[in-house]
Design a protein around this motif. Structure first.
Motif, PDB file in Angstrom:
ATOM      1  N   GLU A 243       0.836  -1.207   0.000  1.00  0.00           N
ATOM      2  CA  GLU A 243       0.000   0.000   0.000  1.00  0.00           C
ATOM      3  C   GLU A 243       0.869   1.253   0.000  1.00  0.00           C
ATOM      4  O   GLU A 243       0.557   2.233  -0.700  1.00  0.00           O
ATOM      5  N   ASN A 244       1.957   1.229   0.760  1.00  0.00           N
ATOM      6  CA  ASN A 244       2.861   2.383   0.797  1.00  0.00           C
ATOM      7  C   ASN A 244       3.466   2.658  -0.575  1.00  0.00           C
ATOM      8  O   ASN A 244       3.605   3.815  -0.995  1.00  0.00           O
ATOM      9  N   ILE A 245       3.839   1.600  -1.272  1.00  0.00           N
ATOM     10  CA  ILE A 245       4.419   1.754  -2.614  1.00  0.00           C
ATOM     11  C   ILE A 245       3.383   2.341  -3.568  1.00  0.00           C
ATOM     12  O   ILE A 245       3.660   3.290  -4.320  1.00  0.00           O
ATOM     13  N   LEU A 246       2.184   1.794  -3.537  1.00  0.00           N
ATOM     14  CA  LEU A 246       1.165   2.199  -4.498  1.00  0.00           C
ATOM     15  C   LEU A 246       0.539   3.552  -4.162  1.00  0.00           C
ATOM     16  O   LEU A 246      -0.263   4.070  -4.941  1.00  0.00           O
ATOM     17  N   GLU A 247       0.906   4.133  -3.044  1.00  0.00           N
ATOM     18  CA  GLU A 247       0.481   5.502  -2.732  1.00  0.00           C
ATOM     19  C   GLU A 247       1.266   6.531  -3.542  1.00  0.00           C
ATOM     20  O   GLU A 247       0.828   7.667  -3.682  1.00  0.00           O
ATOM     21  N   GLU A 248       2.414   6.119  -4.052  1.00  0.00           N
ATOM     22  CA  GLU A 248       3.277   7.036  -4.788  1.00  0.00           C
ATOM     23  C   GLU A 248       2.973   7.006  -6.285  1.00  0.00           C
ATOM     24  O   GLU A 248       2.320   6.090  -6.778  1.00  0.00           O
ATOM     25  N   ASN A 249       3.488   8.017  -6.994  1.00  0.00           N
ATOM     26  CA  ASN A 249       3.197   8.137  -8.421  1.00  0.00           C
ATOM     27  C   ASN A 249       4.423   8.073  -9.322  1.00  0.00           C
ATOM     28  O   ASN A 249       4.270   7.852 -10.524  1.00  0.00           O
ATOM     29  N   TYR A 250       5.620   8.277  -8.769  1.00  0.00           N
ATOM     30  CA  TYR A 250       6.807   8.360  -9.610  1.00  0.00           C
ATOM     31  C   TYR A 250       7.877   7.375  -9.150  1.00  0.00           C
ATOM     32  O   TYR A 250       8.018   7.093  -7.952  1.00  0.00           O
ATOM     33  N   LEU A 251       8.631   6.879 -10.104  1.00  0.00           N
ATOM     34  CA  LEU A 251       9.690   5.915  -9.829  1.00  0.00           C
ATOM     35  C   LEU A 251      10.666   6.438  -8.783  1.00  0.00           C
ATOM     36  O   LEU A 251      11.101   5.689  -7.896  1.00  0.00           O
ATOM     37  N   THR A 259      14.178   8.477  -1.153  1.00  0.00           N
ATOM     38  CA  THR A 259      12.901   8.120  -0.543  1.00  0.00           C
ATOM     39  C   THR A 259      13.183   7.371   0.750  1.00  0.00           C
ATOM     40  O   THR A 259      14.259   6.802   0.932  1.00  0.00           O
ATOM     41  N   LYS A 260      12.221   7.366   1.648  1.00  0.00           N
ATOM     42  CA  LYS A 260      12.425   6.690   2.923  1.00  0.00           C
ATOM     43  C   LYS A 260      12.230   5.185   2.775  1.00  0.00           C
ATOM     44  O   LYS A 260      11.588   4.717   1.830  1.00  0.00           O
ATOM     45  N   SER A 261      12.767   4.438   3.704  1.00  0.00           N
ATOM     46  CA  SER A 261      12.825   2.985   3.579  1.00  0.00           C
ATOM     47  C   SER A 261      11.447   2.346   3.470  1.00  0.00           C
ATOM     48  O   SER A 261      11.282   1.330   2.796  1.00  0.00           O
ATOM     49  N   SER A 262      10.442   2.913   4.091  1.00  0.00           N
ATOM     50  CA  SER A 262       9.108   2.303   4.065  1.00  0.00           C
ATOM     51  C   SER A 262       8.466   2.356   2.684  1.00  0.00           C
ATOM     52  O   SER A 262       7.507   1.633   2.418  1.00  0.00           O
ATOM     53  N   LYS A 263       8.991   3.224   1.806  1.00  0.00           N
ATOM     54  CA  LYS A 263       8.464   3.335   0.450  1.00  0.00           C
ATOM     55  C   LYS A 263       9.510   2.962  -0.607  1.00  0.00           C
ATOM     56  O   LYS A 263       9.285   3.157  -1.796  1.00  0.00           O
ATOM     57  N   ASN A 264      10.612   2.437  -0.153  1.00  0.00           N
ATOM     58  CA  ASN A 264      11.715   2.092  -1.050  1.00  0.00           C
ATOM     59  C   ASN A 264      11.600   0.618  -1.428  1.00  0.00           C
ATOM     60  O   ASN A 264      11.887  -0.269  -0.618  1.00  0.00           O
ATOM     61  N   LEU A 265      11.165   0.334  -2.647  1.00  0.00           N
ATOM     62  CA  LEU A 265      10.908  -1.038  -3.048  1.00  0.00           C
ATOM     63  C   LEU A 265      12.187  -1.883  -3.021  1.00  0.00           C
ATOM     64  O   LEU A 265      12.151  -3.062  -2.657  1.00  0.00           O
ATOM     65  N   GLU A 266      13.317  -1.272  -3.366  1.00  0.00           N
ATOM     66  CA  GLU A 266      14.570  -2.019  -3.315  1.00  0.00           C
ATOM     67  C   GLU A 266      14.934  -2.372  -1.873  1.00  0.00           C
ATOM     68  O   GLU A 266      15.361  -3.499  -1.590  1.00  0.00           O
ATOM     69  N   GLN A 267      14.765  -1.430  -0.968  1.00  0.00           N
ATOM     70  CA  GLN A 267      15.079  -1.712   0.441  1.00  0.00           C
ATOM     71  C   GLN A 267      14.146  -2.773   1.014  1.00  0.00           C
ATOM     72  O   GLN A 267      14.577  -3.659   1.762  1.00  0.00           O
ATOM     73  N   LEU A 268      12.876  -2.709   0.666  1.00  0.00           N
ATOM     74  CA  LEU A 268      11.923  -3.727   1.133  1.00  0.00           C
ATOM     75  C   LEU A 268      12.332  -5.105   0.624  1.00  0.00           C
ATOM     76  O   LEU A 268      12.213  -6.108   1.344  1.00  0.00           O
ATOM     77  N   HIS A 269      12.814  -5.147  -0.607  1.00  0.00           N
ATOM     78  CA  HIS A 269      13.291  -6.414  -1.181  1.00  0.00           C
ATOM     79  C   HIS A 269      14.566  -6.869  -0.476  1.00  0.00           C
ATOM     80  O   HIS A 269      14.788  -8.062  -0.259  1.00  0.00           O
ATOM     81  N   ASN A 270      15.429  -5.903  -0.089  1.00  0.00           N
ATOM     82  CA  ASN A 270      16.643  -6.259   0.651  1.00  0.00           C
ATOM     83  C   ASN A 270      16.306  -7.016   1.928  1.00  0.00           C
ATOM     84  O   ASN A 270      16.978  -7.980   2.295  1.00  0.00           O
ATOM     85  N   ASN A 271      15.259  -6.559   2.614  1.00  0.00           N
ATOM     86  CA  ASN A 271      14.859  -7.204   3.863  1.00  0.00           C
ATOM     87  C   ASN A 271      14.521  -8.674   3.651  1.00  0.00           C
ATOM     88  O   ASN A 271      14.824  -9.520   4.499  1.00  0.00           O
ATOM     89  N   VAL A 272      13.885  -8.977   2.529  1.00  0.00           N
ATOM     90  CA  VAL A 272      13.512 -10.368   2.250  1.00  0.00           C
ATOM     91  C   VAL A 272      14.754 -11.203   1.972  1.00  0.00           C
ATOM     92  O   VAL A 272      14.849 -12.361   2.398  1.00  0.00           O
ATOM     93  N   HIS A 273      15.723 -10.631   1.245  1.00  0.00           N
ATOM     94  CA  HIS A 273      16.987 -11.336   1.022  1.00  0.00           C
ATOM     95  C   HIS A 273      17.603 -11.748   2.360  1.00  0.00           C
ATOM     96  O   HIS A 273      18.050 -12.893   2.524  1.00  0.00           O
ATOM     97  N   ARG A 307       3.212   0.711 -12.348  1.00  0.00           N
ATOM     98  CA  ARG A 307       3.191   1.344 -13.673  1.00  0.00           C
ATOM     99  C   ARG A 307       1.764   1.436 -14.221  1.00  0.00           C
ATOM    100  O   ARG A 307       1.400   2.419 -14.868  1.00  0.00           O
ATOM    101  N   MET A 308       0.967   0.419 -13.966  1.00  0.00           N
ATOM    102  CA  MET A 308      -0.432   0.474 -14.390  1.00  0.00           C
ATOM    103  C   MET A 308      -1.156   1.608 -13.679  1.00  0.00           C
ATOM    104  O   MET A 308      -1.987   2.299 -14.272  1.00  0.00           O
ATOM    105  N   GLN A 309      -0.851   1.792 -12.412  1.00  0.00           N
ATOM    106  CA  GLN A 309      -1.453   2.894 -11.657  1.00  0.00           C
ATOM    107  C   GLN A 309      -0.993   4.237 -12.201  1.00  0.00           C
ATOM    108  O   GLN A 309      -1.776   5.196 -12.257  1.00  0.00           O
ATOM    109  N   GLN A 310       0.283   4.312 -12.604  1.00  0.00           N
ATOM    110  CA  GLN A 310       0.778   5.554 -13.207  1.00  0.00           C
ATOM    111  C   GLN A 310      -0.037   5.903 -14.449  1.00  0.00           C
ATOM    112  O   GLN A 310      -0.440   7.056 -14.636  1.00  0.00           O
ATOM    113  N   ARG A 311      -0.273   4.925 -15.294  1.00  0.00           N
ATOM    114  CA  ARG A 311      -1.032   5.174 -16.532  1.00  0.00           C
ATOM    115  C   ARG A 311      -2.442   5.669 -16.220  1.00  0.00           C
ATOM    116  O   ARG A 311      -2.963   6.565 -16.894  1.00  0.00           O
TER     117      ARG A 311
END
Length: 492
Positions: A243-251, A259-273, A307-311
């Motif tokens: 939800e935090n990711i999809l609240e944003e509009n730009y890459l 961007t802060k960690s709660s909205k940083n898709l790469e950082q969120l993925h790092n946590n899973v690694h 990206r679909m949301q951006q469109r």
């Protein structure tokens, strides 16, 4: 404010001219990390500015981008390069590839995916083997610098996933990458008990992988057997993270560096690694664990949803590259490290035009509601993973006699599920890994069954092993003949 480019057309010769032209500017671009288009008296000029910002990468340490372990930088042979080049193809028009959540795959689709991955691992016609050679591309400094720590992260991995999927399809046509939606596991009291860590999917997550389709895999460069330590550190992504990711509009708002960690898709993925641990915890060897690909396919799905949301908001994602991108390696026209592509090529639509993602949904139209015996409807009508125990209890296969489900209760017996031949056997078998694998089986009635090889017919042999196992459950073969079945795909 975002950096905009013209629409990209990979068939347009002008694009290649631009790349050549920009190649002459590399030295200038290398002095800075930020390109700014400036309108001066009606003339657009390019301004080069220094931009430095400390980044908190956790496992993605700064030093990892500057150098690479020399073990990963071995010279590629002509055969290596030829094979890697064969993977740079786009899906054919009209032939949509449907990527499903891992637990939504049919039994046959799941078996084919596992078989194709193992066939790559067993194919030593290139350096290392085809699976590890492709994983090594992720390790090399030429690729790694543009793959992490900036807005190029998502585009780089989108291209890399397509290369891997194309490699799978060279082995078994029509295989598509599944994605692991880890937000389905996150609500569990103990996510490490998810069915994902059973032998039906990724295998065990506690130490060396000894169960499942990737058991007893060895990794390259002295890192030992494939190993994990799930749930020791960090956490999985949650529905709230999405939800935090999809609240944003730009890459730029979901990427390093601004961007802060709660909205940083790469950082969120790092946590899973880090949560998976073991091989996955290290950026340079993460791709040697198949978990890497199903996780990154999920991250790609999240980005596609974004990206679909951006469109829908009137934003063209193919023109959305952030003005402040951090490291010079993430400059729009910096080399991507994959073929002759540049970083900004990653945000083009061409890579996923013929790829569709299916989403898990809770419905009341089926008995299992989420479309899979491995999923259930959880809180807020969202699907959630079943645990290994829940799957076993819900099927009660030992009592029902269903051979398909009996696999859950006979993990130590179902050795044919592992298709991987360890490297010491590769030496014995020399050139063709399967040239000597002609085993005769007795069906219990005196009739010999001869499996058809080589590799192109492995589906039939896998099916043969499956049918023999089913037969064994109903009327066991004698120990000698059944042991021969185990030898079809030896794991010792």
């Amino acid at each position: 404010m975002n950096y905009s480019t013209k629409e990209q057309d990979f068939s347009d010769k002008n694009m290649f001219f631009c790349i050549l032209l920009l190649g002459k500017m590399t030295q200038i671009m290398g002095q800075g990390v930020f390109i700014n288009p400036v309108n001066i008296n009606g003339t657009v000029k390019i301004e080069f500015l220094e931009f430095e910002q400390a980044l908190d990468f956790d496992i993605h340490d700064e030093s990892m981008f500057a150098t690479s372990d020399p073990r990963f930088e071995f010279p590629l042979t002509e055969i290596d390069i030829s094979w890697l080049n064969s993977l740079f193809i786009l899906p054919k028009k009209g032939e949509t590839r449907i990527r499903k959540e891992y637990r939504l795959l049919s039994d046959k689709e799941r078996e084919n995916f596992h078989a194709a991955v193992n066939l790559l691992k067993n194919d030593s016609t290139v350096s290392l083997n085809k699976y590890d050679l492709l994983a090594n591309i992720h390790s090399r400094s030429s690729s790694n610098t543009a793959a992490h720590g900036g807005p190029g992260f998502l585009g780089w991995h989108r291209v890399f996933l397509l290369l891997f999927e194309n490699a799978l399809r060279q082995k078994i046509p029509n295989v598509t990458l599944p994605y692991w939606d880890c937000t389905l596991d996150e609500p569990l009291p103990h996510p490490s008990e998810s069915v994902m860590w059973s032998h039906l999917f990724l295998g065990n997550g506690d130490g060396e992988v000894k169960t499942g389709p990737f058991k007893n895999w060895d990794t390259q460069f002295g890192f030992g057997l494939l190993h994990r330590q799930v749930s020791s550190l960090r956490h999985l992504m949650s529905a709230n993270d999405l939800e935090n990711i999809l609240e944003e509009n730009y890459l730029g708002n979901i990427s390093y560096p601004n961007t802060k960690s709660s909205k940083n898709l790469e950082q969120l993925h790092n946590n899973v690694h880090v949560w998976v641990g073991g091989v996955m915890k290290k950026i340079e060897i993460g791709a040697f664990d198949p978990v890497f690909y199903v996780l990154h396919t999920f991250i790609d799905k999240v980005w596609e949803d974004f990206r679909m949301q951006q469109r829908s908001s009137g934003i063209n994602p193919t023109k959305d590259y952030p003005e402040f991108y951090g490291r010079k390696n993430h400059a729009p026209f910096a080399p991507m490290g994959l073929g002759n592509l540049v970083v900004i090529d990653g945000i083009s639509d061409v890579w996923n035009e013929e790829i569709m993602y299916l989403t898990t949904l809770c419905t009341n139209n089926s008995s299992n509601m989420c479309g899979s015996k491995f999923l259930k409807c959880g809180h807020s009508k969202r699907c959630a993973s079943k645990t290994i125990q829940e799957v076993a209890e819900s099927t009660e296969t030992n009592e029902t006699g269903d051979p398909d489900e009996a696999i859950l209760h006979n993990n130590s017996t179902f050795k044919s599920y592992n298709l991987y031949i360890k490297s010491n056997l590769q030496v014995i078998l020399h050139s063709d890994l399967y040239s000597n694998f002609l085993h005769f089986y007795n069906d219990g009635k005196g009739t010999d069954i001869v499996p058809a090889f080589p590799i192109t017919y492995v589906q039939n042999n896998f099916q043969l092993a499956r049918e023999l196992y089913r037969f064994h459950l109903k009327s066991p073969l004698d120990s000698r003949n059944f042991q021969q079945m185990y030898m079809l795909f030896p794991s010792e």
